[in-house]
Scaffold this active site. Structure first.
Site, mmCIF file in Angstrom:
data_model
loop_
_atom_site.group_PDB
_atom_site.id
_atom_site.type_symbol
_atom_site.label_atom_id
_atom_site.label_comp_id
_atom_site.label_asym_id
_atom_site.label_seq_id
_atom_site.Cartn_x
_atom_site.Cartn_y
_atom_site.Cartn_z
ATOM 1 N N CYS A 169 6.163 10.783 -7.298
ATOM 2 C CA CYS A 169 6.355 10.796 -8.776
ATOM 3 C C CYS A 169 6.455 12.008 -9.392
ATOM 4 O O CYS A 169 6.748 11.643 -10.909
ATOM 5 C CB CYS A 169 4.859 10.064 -9.183
ATOM 6 S SG CYS A 169 4.827 8.379 -8.233
ATOM 7 N N HIS B 29 3.892 10.710 -16.375
ATOM 8 C CA HIS B 29 4.213 9.567 -15.577
ATOM 9 C C HIS B 29 3.441 8.443 -15.745
ATOM 10 O O HIS B 29 2.338 8.343 -16.035
ATOM 11 C CB HIS B 29 3.888 10.246 -14.202
ATOM 12 C CG HIS B 29 4.138 9.248 -13.018
ATOM 13 N ND1 HIS B 29 5.034 8.286 -12.874
ATOM 14 C CD2 HIS B 29 3.117 8.848 -12.023
ATOM 15 C CE1 HIS B 29 4.756 7.471 -11.883
ATOM 16 N NE2 HIS B 29 3.451 7.766 -11.413
ATOM 17 N N ASN C 175 4.910 1.341 -12.695
ATOM 18 C CA ASN C 175 5.048 2.648 -12.213
ATOM 19 C C ASN C 175 6.353 2.740 -11.448
ATOM 20 O O ASN C 175 6.751 2.135 -10.473
ATOM 21 C CB ASN C 175 3.914 2.907 -11.180
ATOM 22 C CG ASN C 175 4.261 4.309 -10.760
ATOM 23 O OD1 ASN C 175 4.883 4.922 -10.715
ATOM 24 N ND2 ASN C 175 2.872 4.468 -10.209
HETATM 25 O O1 UT7 Z 1 2.265 7.142 -9.115
HETATM 26 C C1 UT7 Z 1 0.708 7.275 -8.581
HETATM 27 C C2 UT7 Z 1 0.520 5.989 -7.990
HETATM 28 N N1 UT7 Z 1 -0.777 5.597 -8.396
HETATM 29 C C3 UT7 Z 1 -1.635 5.329 -8.784
HETATM 30 O O2 UT7 Z 1 -1.720 5.800 -9.893
HETATM 31 C C4 UT7 Z 1 -2.978 4.534 -8.639
HETATM 32 C C5 UT7 Z 1 -4.223 5.137 -9.167
HETATM 33 N N2 UT7 Z 1 -5.165 4.115 -9.016
HETATM 34 C C6 UT7 Z 1 -5.429 2.878 -10.109
HETATM 35 O O3 UT7 Z 1 -4.535 2.730 -10.749
HETATM 36 C C7 UT7 Z 1 -6.338 2.169 -9.631
HETATM 37 O O4 UT7 Z 1 -7.476 2.444 -8.784
HETATM 38 C C8 UT7 Z 1 -6.136 0.553 -9.253
HETATM 39 C C9 UT7 Z 1 -5.288 -0.015 -10.512
HETATM 40 C C10 UT7 Z 1 -5.247 0.813 -8.110
HETATM 41 C C11 UT7 Z 1 -7.197 -0.001 -8.683
HETATM 42 O O5 UT7 Z 1 -8.026 -0.037 -9.886
HETATM 43 P P1 UT7 Z 1 -9.729 0.045 -9.540
HETATM 44 O O6 UT7 Z 1 -10.442 0.022 -10.686
HETATM 45 O O7 UT7 Z 1 -9.902 1.297 -8.879
HETATM 46 O O8 UT7 Z 1 -9.964 -1.293 -8.327
HETATM 47 P P2 UT7 Z 1 -10.698 -1.120 -7.033
HETATM 48 O O9 UT7 Z 1 -9.702 -0.608 -6.314
HETATM 49 O O10 UT7 Z 1 -12.195 -0.556 -7.206
HETATM 50 O O11 UT7 Z 1 -10.777 -2.813 -6.833
HETATM 51 C C12 UT7 Z 1 -11.961 -3.551 -7.492
HETATM 52 C C13 UT7 Z 1 -11.688 -4.900 -7.238
HETATM 53 C C14 UT7 Z 1 -11.812 -5.037 -5.803
HETATM 54 O O12 UT7 Z 1 -12.430 -6.273 -5.537
HETATM 55 P P3 UT7 Z 1 -14.186 -6.328 -5.121
HETATM 56 O O13 UT7 Z 1 -14.259 -5.479 -3.854
HETATM 57 O O14 UT7 Z 1 -14.834 -5.672 -6.040
HETATM 58 O O15 UT7 Z 1 -14.456 -7.651 -4.914
HETATM 59 C C15 UT7 Z 1 -10.355 -5.472 -5.307
HETATM 60 O O16 UT7 Z 1 -10.095 -6.087 -4.202
HETATM 61 O O17 UT7 Z 1 -10.593 -5.573 -7.683
HETATM 62 C C16 UT7 Z 1 -10.063 -6.011 -6.400
HETATM 63 N N3 UT7 Z 1 -8.336 -6.010 -6.741
HETATM 64 C C17 UT7 Z 1 -7.659 -6.886 -7.267
HETATM 65 N N4 UT7 Z 1 -7.980 -8.190 -7.811
HETATM 66 C C18 UT7 Z 1 -7.235 -8.788 -8.540
HETATM 67 C C19 UT7 Z 1 -7.494 -4.866 -6.340
HETATM 68 N N5 UT7 Z 1 -6.470 -5.195 -6.661
HETATM 69 C C20 UT7 Z 1 -6.378 -6.622 -7.316
HETATM 70 C C21 UT7 Z 1 -5.345 -7.342 -7.839
HETATM 71 N N6 UT7 Z 1 -5.792 -8.556 -8.506
HETATM 72 N N7 UT7 Z 1 -4.151 -6.969 -8.073
#
Ligand code: UT7
Length: 319
Positions: A110, A244, A274
């Protein structure tokens, strides 16, 4: 001698998928995606190729710059991957445009657009070209696991391009690579080598979102602070911050920590998701089309991504 941005262009696939559309095929919701990422919709390739998108964005940038493809001295394509593993997108784009100059891909994930600006600066310094096209294009929907809700909802497809000519618009540029592939990577598809004893992972993108999130916020802040300190430009003088577009929460976290006024941060993540290497030139083009950019405006461009890589630049808008 650095360069001047003479033209910008962008292209997005026709097909738009809203968060509600994704909720039809995944255990997710519009509410979760909006609140955790800021994304409302993304464009995904159906009949288009990555080359088609790159060519459309490039033609718009060339037209705006008043340059024909034959005049290009170099084509640089920041991308995670074009239509083939080889040849690169740069070669297929060169053919599509009817250009004749050298062309190469740059895979710095990215952050690729910033790495391409650095390469372009070198090309101008060595007087190897009068005009350089940077065309960043991504088709990440092809390498997402559409059963992995934690990654696939974040990304979209698209292309952004700039045409550069000789000038002095690049005031500062910093690049960083911290070899750390585990938190964000995608593998080559497995072949049929009879000798390969290690079974490759599947070729989808794998991501530890929280690790990437922490890296992103800290590298945006340190990159921008370094640029401000080094150039002596005051935060108030920065008219546009073009980060980005990975996650609105990442942008907001950096915005709170940095001294630049909050209204200077430009956004398109709601509409595009993204776009990896393409997100910065796409947003730059949207800003130009919306007539937000005035001659003399100072802007910060900042990318970060897999690698980990990051890059930050201070650029004066003088088309
Ligand atoms: O270009 C660079 C590329 N990548 C990035 O910039 C990504 C950077 N990271 C992020 O943007 C965030 O970490 C995410 C958006 C990917 C995830 O957000 P988060 O607040 O870190 O969520 P998490 O991974 O801690 O997950 C929280 C909960 C989980 O459920 P439990 O275990 O609490 O029951 C996940 O399973 O959210 C759940 N979850 C979802 N629920 C509904 C994860 N993805 C989804 C989804 N819809 N799409």
């Amino acid at each position: 001698m650095s360069f001047r941005i003479l033209g910008t262009g962008s292209a997005l696939p026709q097909c738009v998928k809203t968060n509600d559309d994704l909720a039809q095929i995944l255990d997710t919701s519009d509410q979760w995606i909006r609140t955790r990422t800021g994304i409302c919709r993304r464009h995904v390739m159906t009949t288009e190729t990555v080359t088609d998108l790159a060519a459309e964005a490039s033609r718009k940038a060339l037209e705006q710059a008043g340059i024909v493809p034959e005049e290009l001295g170099w084509i640089l394509c920041p991308t995670v991957g074009g239509d083939y593993i080889t040849p690169g997108l740069s070669a297929t784009l060169q053919a599509a445009l009817g250009a004749h100059c050298p062309a190469m891909d740059i895979n710095a994930a990215c952050s690729g657009f910033l790495f391409a600006l650095d390469a372009a600066e070198g090309i101008f310094a060595r007087k190897k070209a009068r005009y350089v096209l940077i065309a960043a294009a991504e088709g990440l929907s092809r390498i997402m696991d559409w059963e992995d809700r934690s990654t696939c909802v974040l990304f979209g497809d698209g292309a952004g391009a700039v045409v550069l000519g000789e000038g002095e618009s690049l005031l500062s540029l910093h690049l960083e690579t911290k070899g750390c592939p585990e938190p964000l990577h995608g593998c080559f598809p497995g072949g049929n080598s009879p000798w390969l004893s290690v079974k490759p992972e599947n070729h989808f993108v794998h991501m530890d979102g929280q690790e990437v999130y922490k890296f992103a916020v800290s590298t945006i802040c340190s990159g921008i602070e370094t640029i401000l300190q080094e150039t002596g430009v005051s935060p108030e003088e920065i008219r546009h911050v073009i980060l980005h577009q990975a996650n609105l929460r990442i942008i907001d976290a950096a915005r709170k920590k940095l001294p630049i006024p909050g209204d200077r941060y430009r956004l398109c993540i709601q509409e595009t998701g993204n776009l990896s290497a393409a997100s910065i030139p796409v947003l730059l083009d949207f800003c130009r089309r919306d007539q937000l950019l005035k001659p003399g405006d100072l802007m910060i461009l900042c990318g970060f991504g897999a690698g980990f890589t990051s890059g930050t630049a201070l650029v004066r808008w003088e088309p």
